[in-house]
Design an enzyme around this catalytic site. Sequence first.
Site, short mmCIF file in Angstrom:
data_model
loop_
_atom_site.label_atom_id
_atom_site.label_comp_id
_atom_site.label_asym_id
_atom_site.label_seq_id
_atom_site.Cartn_x
_atom_site.Cartn_y
_atom_site.Cartn_z
N SER A 162 0.87 -1.19 0.00
CA SER A 162 0.00 0.00 0.00
C SER A 162 0.89 1.23 0.00
O SER A 162 2.01 1.20 0.53
CB SER A 162 -0.88 0.01 1.25
N TYR A 179 -1.74 0.05 10.31
CA TYR A 179 -1.85 -0.42 8.91
C TYR A 179 -0.60 0.01 8.13
O TYR A 179 0.00 -0.80 7.42
CB TYR A 179 -3.12 0.18 8.29
N1 LIG Z 1 -8.65 -0.66 -1.73
C1 LIG Z 1 -7.65 0.16 -1.53
O1 LIG Z 1 -7.78 1.40 -1.63
C2 LIG Z 1 -6.28 -0.38 -1.21
C3 LIG Z 1 -5.20 0.52 -1.23
C4 LIG Z 1 -3.94 0.05 -0.95
C5 LIG Z 1 -3.74 -1.28 -0.65
N2 LIG Z 1 -4.80 -2.14 -0.61
C6 LIG Z 1 -4.53 -3.53 -0.27
O2 LIG Z 1 -5.03 -4.37 -1.28
C7 LIG Z 1 -5.37 -5.63 -0.74
C8 LIG Z 1 -6.76 -6.03 -1.20
O3 LIG Z 1 -7.67 -5.05 -0.76
P1 LIG Z 1 -9.08 -4.81 -1.49
O4 LIG Z 1 -9.16 -3.40 -1.86
O5 LIG Z 1 -9.30 -5.86 -2.50
O6 LIG Z 1 -10.05 -5.02 -0.24
P2 LIG Z 1 -11.35 -5.95 -0.06
O7 LIG Z 1 -12.21 -5.85 -1.27
O8 LIG Z 1 -11.90 -5.59 1.26
O9 LIG Z 1 -10.74 -7.44 -0.02
C9 LIG Z 1 -10.02 -7.90 1.11
C10 LIG Z 1 -9.72 -9.36 0.91
O10 LIG Z 1 -9.00 -9.84 2.06
C11 LIG Z 1 -9.67 -10.99 2.57
N3 LIG Z 1 -9.56 -11.10 4.02
C12 LIG Z 1 -9.94 -10.19 4.94
N4 LIG Z 1 -9.74 -10.67 6.18
C13 LIG Z 1 -9.24 -11.94 6.02
C14 LIG Z 1 -8.81 -12.95 6.91
N5 LIG Z 1 -8.88 -12.80 8.24
N6 LIG Z 1 -8.34 -14.11 6.40
C15 LIG Z 1 -8.29 -14.29 5.05
N7 LIG Z 1 -8.65 -13.37 4.16
C16 LIG Z 1 -9.13 -12.20 4.64
C17 LIG Z 1 -11.12 -10.81 2.19
O11 LIG Z 1 -11.76 -12.08 2.22
P3 LIG Z 1 -13.36 -12.23 2.56
O12 LIG Z 1 -14.05 -11.07 1.89
O13 LIG Z 1 -13.72 -13.54 1.92
O14 LIG Z 1 -13.45 -12.18 4.03
C18 LIG Z 1 -10.99 -10.21 0.81
O15 LIG Z 1 -10.79 -11.24 -0.13
C19 LIG Z 1 -5.23 -5.49 0.77
O16 LIG Z 1 -4.00 -6.06 1.16
C20 LIG Z 1 -5.22 -4.00 0.99
O17 LIG Z 1 -4.49 -3.64 2.14
C21 LIG Z 1 -6.07 -1.72 -0.89
#
Ligand SMILES: NC(=O)c1ccc[n+]([C@@H]2O[C@H](COP(=O)([O-])OP(=O)(O)OC[C@H]3O[C@@H](n4cnc5c(N)ncnc54)[C@H](OP(=O)(O)O)[C@@H]3O)[C@@H](O)[C@H]2O)c1
Length: 273
Positions: A159, A172
Amino acid sequence: MEPRAARRSSLRAQLFPPRSGPRPPFAGAAVLVTGASGGIGAATARRLAGAGARLALHGRDRSVLDDLAEETGGIVMVADLTAPGAASQLVADTEERLGPLDIVVSSAGVGWAGDFVTMDPGTVDCLLTLNLSAHVHLARAVLPGMVKRGRGHLVLVGSIAGHVGVRQEAVYSAAKSGLAGLATALRHELAPTGVEVSLVSPAVVATAFFDRRGRPYDRSRPRPIPAERVAAAVEAAVRRGRPRLIVPPWMGLPVAVAAVAPGLYHRLAARWG
Ligand SMILES: NC(=O)c1ccc[n+]([C@@H]2O[C@H](COP(=O)([O-])OP(=O)(O)OC[C@H]3O[C@@H](n4cnc5c(N)ncnc54)[C@H](OP(=O)(O)O)[C@@H]3O)[C@@H](O)[C@H]2O)c1
């Protein structure tokens, strides 16, 4: 060759070495995507399926994963990665069903925003476990096989917070910063083995991430980008063997300022957030 020309040529070879080993092509490659039930993971899974990968789709929400599996032909792997031993078990179970993994995209993660000092200790542990420790254990489980085979690619989804440190997101940011250190160190360590490691660091992406962390994204800049742009960066990181990609690329500017002029960065961040 003149001594100076020889020195120059040797420096060039050190700075721009030939690619370390054969990078896995996507067609037929066995790929594990963690967090595939989420926005970035699902977009990545769709993109890599389109490139011919055989997918293992990880998450906790089986119904979302089942739908994605139908669409991409992948297999579903359900695991809570905060549970002790879950990451290495996930790798073992996946390799049993899919065969040796060629590529792992480690995307599962969760955010949290609020005051650091009043943060609940359980939330602190959960953030550090899922956003850092689980990636470390996943890497430890998958890399020995890749090293033995002399090929493979691990992509860690970091991130922008891990590069600049975002206020109200201290833990975070710390976890994602740890992930950046892990990626850099592993890339150096594994360079002679033919196994590659990349860090893909998104800025703000239009997924459920912000709603799930309990505080919506309420700023006008940077504008949220679609998850598909991060998926494209993941693919490019593997195809081109890139060590680190920031998405969108222009967010590399604040990262560079924070690295070379932290005082200036803090003044700018205090003004513009
Ligand atoms: N969205 C942003 O703006 C952003 C920015 C920078 C970095 N990121 C990073 O990108 C990555 C993906 O984020 P996203 O935007 O796709 O968010 P998201 O749509 O909320 O997806 C999060 C994923 O993580 C899984 N997860 C959450 N808790 C878990 C646990 N305890 N055990 C196993 N899996 C778990 C969820 O699984 P379930 O839904 O099945 O529980 C889901 O598949 C993350 O590492 C996040 O930090 C996101």
